[in-house]
Design a protein around this motif. Structure first.
Motif, PDB file in Angstrom:
ATOM      1  N   MET A 182       0.876  -1.092  -0.141  1.00 45.95           N
ATOM      2  CA  MET A 182       0.073  -0.175   0.090  1.00 45.95           C
ATOM      3  C   MET A 182       0.946   1.121   0.075  1.00 45.95           C
ATOM      4  SD  MET A 182      -2.586   1.524   2.887  1.00 45.95           S
ATOM      5  CE  MET A 182      -3.104  -0.086   3.473  1.00 45.95           C
ATOM      6  N   VAL A 184       0.866   4.966   0.352  1.00 45.05           N
ATOM      7  CA  VAL A 184       0.276   5.861   0.692  1.00 45.05           C
ATOM      8  C   VAL A 184       0.789   7.328   0.534  1.00 45.05           C
ATOM      9  CG1 VAL A 184      -0.954   7.105   2.892  1.00 45.05           C
ATOM     10  CG2 VAL A 184      -0.589   4.557   2.731  1.00 45.05           C
ATOM     11  N   LEU A 207      -2.774   5.244  -2.675  1.00 44.92           N
ATOM     12  CA  LEU A 207      -3.761   5.736  -2.093  1.00 44.92           C
ATOM     13  C   LEU A 207      -3.221   7.208  -2.165  1.00 44.92           C
ATOM     14  CD1 LEU A 207      -4.326   3.055  -0.803  1.00 44.92           C
ATOM     15  CD2 LEU A 207      -5.064   4.199   1.257  1.00 44.92           C
ATOM     16  N   LEU A 236      -7.117  11.509   3.892  1.00 45.93           N
ATOM     17  CA  LEU A 236      -6.561  11.110   5.319  1.00 45.93           C
ATOM     18  C   LEU A 236      -6.753  12.098   6.513  1.00 45.93           C
ATOM     19  CD1 LEU A 236      -3.301   9.014   4.539  1.00 45.93           C
ATOM     20  CD2 LEU A 236      -5.446   8.211   5.302  1.00 45.93           C
ATOM     21  N   LEU A 243      -7.788   2.974   6.252  1.00 47.67           N
ATOM     22  CA  LEU A 243      -6.889   2.674   5.388  1.00 47.67           C
ATOM     23  C   LEU A 243      -7.320   1.108   5.213  1.00 47.67           C
ATOM     24  CD1 LEU A 243      -3.476   3.854   6.485  1.00 47.67           C
ATOM     25  CD2 LEU A 243      -4.624   4.529   4.546  1.00 47.67           C
ATOM     26  N   ILE A 250       2.976  -1.333   4.396  1.00 48.29           N
ATOM     27  CA  ILE A 250       2.410   0.039   4.116  1.00 48.29           C
ATOM     28  C   ILE A 250       3.658   0.880   4.071  1.00 48.29           C
ATOM     29  CG2 ILE A 250       1.207   1.868   5.196  1.00 48.29           C
ATOM     30  CD1 ILE A 250      -0.537  -0.039   6.863  1.00 48.29           C
ATOM     31  N   LYS A 270      -4.232   5.047  11.957  1.00 49.26           N
ATOM     32  CA  LYS A 270      -5.246   4.498  10.973  1.00 49.26           C
ATOM     33  C   LYS A 270      -4.272   3.475  10.303  1.00 49.26           C
ATOM     34  CE  LYS A 270      -7.973   8.412   9.840  1.00 49.26           C
ATOM     35  NZ  LYS A 270      -8.518   9.349   8.719  1.00 49.26           N
ATOM     36  N   ALA A 271      -2.883   3.816  10.083  1.00 42.90           N
ATOM     37  CA  ALA A 271      -1.976   2.622   9.735  1.00 42.90           C
ATOM     38  C   ALA A 271      -1.907   1.256  10.610  1.00 42.90           C
ATOM     39  CB  ALA A 271      -0.794   3.209   9.338  1.00 42.90           C
ATOM     40  N   ALA A 274      -4.727  -0.722  10.491  1.00 36.14           N
ATOM     41  CA  ALA A 274      -4.919  -1.658   8.990  1.00 36.14           C
ATOM     42  C   ALA A 274      -3.801  -2.854   9.099  1.00 36.14           C
ATOM     43  CB  ALA A 274      -4.820  -0.508   7.825  1.00 36.14           C
TER      44      ALA A 274
END
Length: 355
Positions: A182, A184, A207, A236, A243, A250, A270-271, A274
């Motif tokens: 991912m 970000v 993202l 975000l 996420l 990540i 948030k990371a 996830a």
């Protein structure tokens, strides 16, 4: 910790340095004109020359060349011997050093007029200089719509510093053979495409804000990587945003400097939410206290003011301890740290703390 300053100058040196600051915007334009009008390049190729010869060769007035070269003396871009001008090492850097030229163009095309609003930005906590480029709340919303010259200089600046890191970080990132990444804040998709070409099976999801994902999708299609690189629009800073889960890695590269410390803590949370226990969280950043050279620290401190007046009004290039504190607070443990990746970056690998 390194000593980033002292007060051991003589009064004469301190006064000279004060005048350099007082006239800095004017002398910056002189240096840029010496570069853009070909005067420094002429001296590079001809070793030495007088004003009249340079003016004739470049089809410039004697007056114009004279005032610029005299400014160049105080800037120490040139020196004078027997009525002829000679290029200095500093002059060579202004002429030929890629980093210096990218920084100068970024300063001119993105920041020069905007910095007139720095005090206002500090007082209000908003990027009041951004209005010199467009009508957006942050520069990231308007990246795809920036005036062409500013857009080129912005992306040249952003990519120059990140691109140098890629040969170093890819072997580290793929050492554990991740199947899914991912990315970000993946921007134009440059890093994602390098990952896809480095490893023929990995799948990457970018993202970012809609303006950036549109640019990324175009680049992905042009490279025929639609089957392995995907995009997802996300803001975000929206409290409701989350996420996606089930990624091996990540990745955040030159991303957290776009946010305040309070916002970074929320993004890291948030990371954390996830991640599984096996997910790796990588942070690639330029921390001003971990630079090898004083020139890098100076550049990063100046870049922080771009974030203040232009980008978003509340972020900066951080001291490493500021970020390490948030990493611990959110519930991560630092698994690895790789310093001086590329030109000036540090790569931090985190895992979830096992309770």
């Amino acid at each position: 910790m390194k000593d980033f300053g002292s007060d051991k100058k003589t009064v004469i040196q301190a006064n000279l340095d004060a005048q350099k600051i007082a006239f800095a915007p004017i002398m910056f334009q002189a240096a840029k004109s010496l570069r853009n009008l070909g005067i420094l390049d002429y001296l590079f190729h001809h070793t030495k020359a007088n004003i009249e010869t340079i003016a004739t060769s470049l089809n410039l007035s004697v007056y114009g060349v004279k005032v610029l070269l005299e400014a160049g003396l105080s800037l120490e871009l040139v020196y004078l011997r027997d009525n002829e001008f000679i290029l200095t090492k500093t002059g060579y850097f202004i002429l030929r050093d890629e980093a210096t030229n990218i920084n100068m163009d970024f300063t001119q095309d993105v920041n020069y007029f905007a910095m007139n609003h720095l005090e206002e930005s500090i007082v209000e906590g908003k990027p009041k200089g951004l209005k010199e480029l467009g009508n957006w709340d942050t520069v990231y919303i308007g990246l795809s719509e920036l005036p062409e010259k500013a857009k080129k200089s912005w992306f040249d600046f952003d990519h120059f510093y990140s691109d140098y890191t890629f040969p170093d970080v890819l072997p580290i990132l793929f050492n554990s053979n991740p199947k899914t990444i991912m990315d970000v804040g993946g921007n134009t998709g440059k890093f994602a495409m390098l990952c896809a070409k480095y490893n023929p099976t990995v799948k990457i999801t970018i993202l970012d804000l809609p303006g950036q994902t549109i640019m990324a999708q175009k680049n992905i299609a042009e490279n025929n990587l639609e089957d392995r690189i995907f995009t997802k629009d996300i803001n975000l800073l929206d409290p409701s945003s989350v996420l996606p889960k089930d990624f091996d890695v990540i990745w955040m590269s030159q991303f957290i400097d776009c946010f305040s410390l309070e916002e970074i803590e929320k993004i890291f949370s948030k990371a954390h939410a996830a991640m599984s226990d096996n997910t790796s969280f990588y942070i690639l950043e330029t921390f001003w206290d971990l630079q090898r050279f004083q020139s890098s620290t100076y550049s990063l401190h100046a870049t922080s003011l771009y974030f203040t007046a232009v980008a978003n009004g509340n972020s900066q290039m951080f001291h490493s301890k500021d970020i390490l504190k948030i990493i611990e607070k959110v519930g991560f443990v630092v698994d690895e740290i790789h310093q001086i990746i590329g030109m000036s970056h540090t790569l931090i690998k985190c895992k979830k703390r096992i309770v």
